[in-house]
Scaffold this motif. Structure first.
Motif, mmCIF file in Angstrom:
data_model
loop_
_atom_site.group_PDB
_atom_site.id
_atom_site.type_symbol
_atom_site.label_atom_id
_atom_site.label_comp_id
_atom_site.label_asym_id
_atom_site.label_seq_id
_atom_site.Cartn_x
_atom_site.Cartn_y
_atom_site.Cartn_z
ATOM 1 N N LEU A 329 6.469 -2.292 -1.060
ATOM 2 C CA LEU A 329 5.192 -2.653 -1.571
ATOM 3 C C LEU A 329 4.173 -1.656 -1.391
ATOM 4 O O LEU A 329 3.223 -1.188 -2.427
ATOM 5 N N GLN A 330 3.869 -1.162 0.108
ATOM 6 C CA GLN A 330 2.869 0.015 0.248
ATOM 7 C C GLN A 330 3.302 1.203 -0.272
ATOM 8 O O GLN A 330 2.440 1.929 -0.644
ATOM 9 N N VAL A 331 4.555 1.461 -0.326
ATOM 10 C CA VAL A 331 4.984 2.659 -0.896
ATOM 11 C C VAL A 331 4.792 2.813 -2.615
ATOM 12 O O VAL A 331 4.240 3.861 -3.012
ATOM 13 N N THR A 332 4.865 1.619 -3.049
ATOM 14 C CA THR A 332 4.513 1.445 -4.412
ATOM 15 C C THR A 332 3.003 1.887 -4.769
ATOM 16 O O THR A 332 2.655 2.662 -5.836
ATOM 17 N N PHE A 333 2.259 1.189 -3.787
ATOM 18 C CA PHE A 333 0.700 1.551 -4.420
ATOM 19 C C PHE A 333 0.309 3.241 -3.947
ATOM 20 O O PHE A 333 -0.593 3.691 -4.567
ATOM 21 N N ARG A 334 0.897 3.640 -2.940
ATOM 22 C CA ARG A 334 0.815 5.135 -2.612
ATOM 23 C C ARG A 334 1.463 5.989 -3.801
ATOM 24 O O ARG A 334 0.726 7.057 -3.951
#
Length: 523
Positions: A329-334
């Motif tokens: 999930l965090q990589v998606t936003f980055r």
């Protein structure tokens, strides 16, 4: 001595008679009083018997009258029962006619008066009957009681007429009776044979029956209108159901056509985009490069529109299903920030991403649709902001906090194994008028404030995002204080927790292409 004894007895007898005569007189008076009381009681008993008989006749007539809901049957039954109960020579009913200000004969008992005969309404006798709530005795020679020549044994038969209120008549006609107001009356005429006279209790019976007929007619009229309304509703429901099925068939046909056309248009469009990308790697003049870049951007925009239309057609016919899988999930936003940041850098915008500490690293859901929602919202913020900043705040929303804030529109439920992801995108752009906010989620609808936006317009982006958010069990909304004051886009989606993923799938080629298309359309 004998004479003296006789005189003494006579005197004693005379003295006794003085006291006996008043007693005898009082006994006689009491006897007369008791006799008159007995006669009065007999009269009262006879009156009670007559009243009981009248009541019995009224109940019987009322039962017969109300045993049907057909108004013509009610009237015919009334005449027959009255004729049998009162031994009538004739009973007739005069109804108001639609062909002029007169009464028309509609029903008779023995057909002694020709059906269809008319009587003017302005006759004094008719007005007298209309103005009286009681039965009125009328001459046997009046137009209302003008029967065929009488047999010689009949001598001046007594006739009474009583009004019958016509309450709430609707389509109640003599072959076509007109609607009447609540003050309209019919006239019932009752003719005795020449043998007997009308009695008071019989007149009371006639008055009560006239009122019962009025009530029965009103009930029948209301019931008929209810049945007519029910039939109309049934017909309307059948027509609406047929129209609904036709509309559903038309929608299915349209969606099938859109799906086929979109699939067929994708191949040449992707070929055009690929060839333009190859041409940009060759040696071109500045004008040629500018034209190729314009073709490439237009092709990307058209490809995005094709995908949006395909998604919308699937959403409308309910065939779109979410692809659930585990992702970072965090990589998606980055990655979203990395895609949009170059454009923000060109426009000299400050762009920040804030991830809350309690945000899970991994989640399970439709990564492609979530990425499309984030890119659309963030891309709009960058697109409509000339200067200032764009900030992205990502956190885990608590259901209790959401209910307190958005209780009127969204009611999330806490469940094990799931969490609510809240994404808030703020910008210092041109802002939105509050009354235009609902229009932004409507497909192909442009708000009034869109004319003040740089390259403003409206399409399918936010409308599809709203559908995707709803499909993910979430909610999306916009807040703005007006033009020039920026705006805040917030959406909440429901994702599954995934603390220990065994496998982390890489991003699909379709997801990368979709992200690149959205990024290329930001200018």
């Amino acid at each position: 001595m004998a004479k003296m004894s006789t005189a003494a007895v006579s005197c004693a007898t005379a003295l006794m008679l003085v006291h006996i005569i008043p007693d005898l007189l009082s006994v006689k008076i009491r006897e007369s009083f008791l006799k008159s009381k007995a006669e009065e009681l007999d009269r009262e008993r006879g009156l009670i018997i007559k009243q009981e008989e009248t009541g019995r006749h009224v109940r019987m007539l009322t039962h017969e009258i109300r045993s049907t809901i057909d108004r013509h049957t009610i009237l015919k039954t009334t005449l027959v029962e009255l004729g049998r109960t009162l031994e009538l020579e004739e009973c007739a009913l005069w109804m108001p006619s639609q062909r002029g200000p007169h009464l028309q004969l509609s029903h008779t008992l023995n057909n002694l008066i020709p059906v269809g005969s008319t009587v003017p309404l302005n006759l004094p006798l008719v007005n007298e009957v209309f103005n009286s709530a009681e039965a009125v005795k009328v001459p046997h020679s009046c137009p209302l009681a003008k029967i065929r020549p009488l047999v010689s044994r009949y001598v001046s038969p007594e006739v009474v007429a009583v009004r019958v209120p016509l309450l709430h008549l609707s389509n109640f006609h003599i072959n076509d009776w007109p609607d009447q107001s609540s003050k309209s009356y019919a006239v019932m005429v009752l003719i005795l044979n020449g043998i007997r006279k009308w009695r008071d209790h019989e007149l009371e019976l006639v008055e009560v029956v006239a009122d019962q007929v009025a009530v029965a007619l009103s009930h029948a009229a209301i019931l008929e209108e209810s049945m007519r309304a029910r039939d109309q509703l049934v017909q309307q429901n059948v027509a609406l159901d047929l129209a609904r099925r036709e509309a559903e068939m038309a929608i299915c046909a349209r969606n099938d056509f859109l799906a086929v056309m979109n699939h067929e248009m994708r191949t040449p469009m992707h070929a055009t985009i690929a060839l333009c990308s190859l041409l940009l790697e060759t040696e071109l003049t500045p004008d040629q490069r500018s034209m190729i870049e314009t073709i490439l951007k237009s092709g990307n925009l058209l490809a995005t529109l094709i995908d949006d239309v395909l998604d919308l057609s699937k959403l409308e016919d309910g065939s779109l299903e979410l692809d659930t899988g585990m992702f970072n999930l965090q990589v998606t936003f980055r990655e979203v920030v990395n895609l949009v940041k170059p454009i923000a850098f060109v426009k000299k915008l400050s762009m920040t991403l804030t991830l809350s500490l309690d945000l899970p690293v991994y989640a399970a859901g439709d990564e492609k649709r979530l990425l499309q929602i984030i890119l659309t919202v963030v891309g709009n913020a960058v697109k409509f902001t000339k200067e200032g900043y764009v900030s992205i705040d990502v956190s885990v929303a608590k259901p209790e906090y959401i209910r307190d804030w958005q209780s009127s529109e969204f009611h999330p439920l806490s469940t094990d194994g799931h969490f609510y992801l809240q994404v808030q995108v703020k910008d210092s752009g041109c802002g939105i008028d509050p009354h235009d906010i609902p229009l932004l989620f409507t497909k192909f609808t442009e708000s009034q404030s869109a004319s003040n936006r740089h390259k403003g317009g409206a399409g399918l982006g936010l409308a599809i995002c709203k559908r995707f958010v709803n499909l993910m069990g979430g909610h999306i909304w916009i807040e703005s204080d007006g033009q020039g004051k920026g705006s805040t886009f917030t959406f909440i989606v429901k994702l599954a927790t995934c603390n220990y993923p065994n496998e982390f799938p890489g991003r699909s080629v379709a997801g990368v292409d979709r992200a690149n298309q959205i990024r290329d359309n930001l200018f």
